[in-house]
Design an enzyme around this catalytic site. Structure first.
Site, PDB file in Angstrom:
ATOM      1  CG  ASP A 131      -1.996  -1.106   1.171  1.00 28.20           C
ATOM      2  OD1 ASP A 131      -1.996  -1.880   0.206  1.00 28.20           O
ATOM      3  OD2 ASP A 131      -2.802  -1.195   2.117  1.00 28.20           O
ATOM      4  CG  ASP A 158      -6.466   0.015   1.247  1.00 27.70           C
ATOM      5  OD1 ASP A 158      -6.739  -1.173   1.511  1.00 27.70           O
ATOM      6  OD2 ASP A 158      -6.867   0.974   1.944  1.00 27.70           O
ATOM      7  CG  HIS A 168     -11.246   0.970   0.413  1.00 24.26           C
ATOM      8  ND1 HIS A 168     -11.235  -0.349   0.792  1.00 24.26           N
ATOM      9  CD2 HIS A 168     -10.286   1.575   1.179  1.00 24.26           C
ATOM     10  CE1 HIS A 168     -10.326  -0.528   1.738  1.00 24.26           C
ATOM     11  NE2 HIS A 168      -9.724   0.614   1.982  1.00 24.26           N
ATOM     12  CG  HIS A 195     -14.882  -0.081   1.903  1.00 22.59           C
ATOM     13  ND1 HIS A 195     -14.029  -0.163   2.975  1.00 22.59           N
ATOM     14  CD2 HIS A 195     -14.971  -1.340   1.390  1.00 22.59           C
ATOM     15  CE1 HIS A 195     -13.611  -1.421   3.098  1.00 22.59           C
ATOM     16  NE2 HIS A 195     -14.161  -2.146   2.152  1.00 22.59           N
ATOM     17  CG  HIS A 244      -8.352   5.144   3.072  1.00 23.88           C
ATOM     18  ND1 HIS A 244      -9.305   4.893   4.033  1.00 23.88           N
ATOM     19  CD2 HIS A 244      -7.813   3.935   2.765  1.00 23.88           C
ATOM     20  CE1 HIS A 244      -9.328   3.596   4.313  1.00 23.88           C
ATOM     21  NE2 HIS A 244      -8.431   2.994   3.539  1.00 23.88           N
ATOM     22  CE  LYS A 255      -3.967  -4.373   1.253  1.00 23.75           C
ATOM     23  NZ  LYS A 255      -4.675  -3.341   2.021  1.00 23.75           N
ATOM     24  CB  CYS A 295      -2.041  -3.081   5.236  1.00 29.27           C
ATOM     25  SG  CYS A 295      -3.773  -2.539   5.156  1.00 29.27           S
TER      26      CYS A 295
HETATM   27  C1  VGL Z   1      -4.529   0.557   5.768  1.00 29.40           C
HETATM   28  C2  VGL Z   1      -6.091   1.419   7.189  1.00 29.40           C
HETATM   29  C3  VGL Z   1      -7.059   1.338   6.210  1.00 29.40           C
HETATM   30  C4  VGL Z   1      -3.110   0.141   5.565  1.00 29.40           C
HETATM   31  C5  VGL Z   1      -5.467   0.454   4.774  1.00 29.40           C
HETATM   32  O1  VGL Z   1      -2.642   0.100   4.402  1.00 29.40           O
HETATM   33  O2  VGL Z   1      -2.433  -0.155   6.581  1.00 29.40           O
HETATM   34  N1  VGL Z   1      -4.842   1.018   6.972  1.00 29.40           N
HETATM   35  N2  VGL Z   1      -6.724   0.854   5.000  1.00 29.40           N
HETATM   36 ZN    ZN Z   2      -8.179   0.936   3.457  1.00 32.82          ZN
END
Ligand code: VGL
Ligand code: ZN
Length: 214
Positions: free
Chosen positions: A19, A57, A59, A63, A92, A117, A162
């Site tokens: 990410d 990431d 979404h 979401h 985000h 994801k 993550c």
């Molecule tokens: C993440 C919070 C929400 C991450 C992703 O990449 O750690 N954290 N979505």
């Molecule tokens: Zn996320």
């Protein structure tokens, strides 16, 4: 995997880059402190690997993990969902937006796979292997097994979400797992960075410094 002054990387090793997207870097919607600082380290490490996998990431705007989609809730509050507790985040990494793009300086040219994801409205996915119900596969474990990739080196964002969940799932699936600590940055909600480190010890997940690659 061979340990030495300069680490030897084999064809059975994979670098899993979690990410490294604009929304997790300074100025982004869910900025991780110093998030962009992982980029030069990851670019340098990636040159040593024959196998590089990125996660993204990704979404939909409705979401379930977004606070704005829950009346009266604020970002960083936790709610209970059918699959367990879920932190509510600022909106985000919405599919197709600039915030969801990889950081512009991340060298993505050698990545053989991008795993997206968190694309199902009703479930979040911190881990690169399983969604947050710990059951729904992303497909990455099948890829690792079919390509006989045995040792997973993990770097990226965020260390305590993550990166942590991905490292845990890879370890539980039988991989050797190495977290490259200074090629990660954490969010640190209520001690979540310390909790991640305790989990790494408990599961025999190795933690190393980027210097091991120089
Ligand atoms: C993440 C919070 C929400 C991450 C992703 O990449 O750690 N954290 N979505
Ligand atoms: Zn996320």
């Amino acid at each position: 995997m061979e340990w030495g002054l300069a680490m030897k990387i084999s064809d059975r090793d994979v670098l899993l880059v979690i990410d490294v997207q604009n929304d997790f870097c300074t100025g982004g919607a869910l900025a991780v402190p110093g998030g962009e600082k992982v980029v030069p380290a990851i670019n340098r490490i990636a040159q040593k690997f024959a196998n590089v996998v990125l996660t993204q990431d990704w979404h939909p705007s409705d979401h379930v993990s977004f606070a704005v989609n829950h009346a009266g809730k604020q970002p960083f509050q936790t709610i209970e969902l059918d699959y367990g507790s879920q932190v509510l985040w600022p909106t985000h990494c919405v599919q197709g937006t600039a915030g969801a793009e990889f950081h512009g300086e991340l060298d993505v040219t050698r990545a053989s796979l991008v795993v997206r994801k968190g694309f199902r409205r009703g479930i979040d996915s911190y881990s690169a292997l399983f969604e947050n119900d710990h059951r729904t596969p992303t497909g990455l474990l099948g890829y690792l097994r079919e390509r006989e990739l045995k040792t997973v080196f993990v770097a990226g964002l965020a260390l305590d979400f993550c990166v942590r969940f991905s490292a845990e799932d890879a370890r539980k699936a039988g991989c050797e797992v190495v977290v490259i600590e200074d090629a990660c940055r954490g969010i640190d909600l209520d001690g979540s960075v310390a909790a991640a480190h305790r989990s790494f010890v408990e599961l025999s997940i190795s933690v190393i410094s980027f210097e091991a690659f120089l």
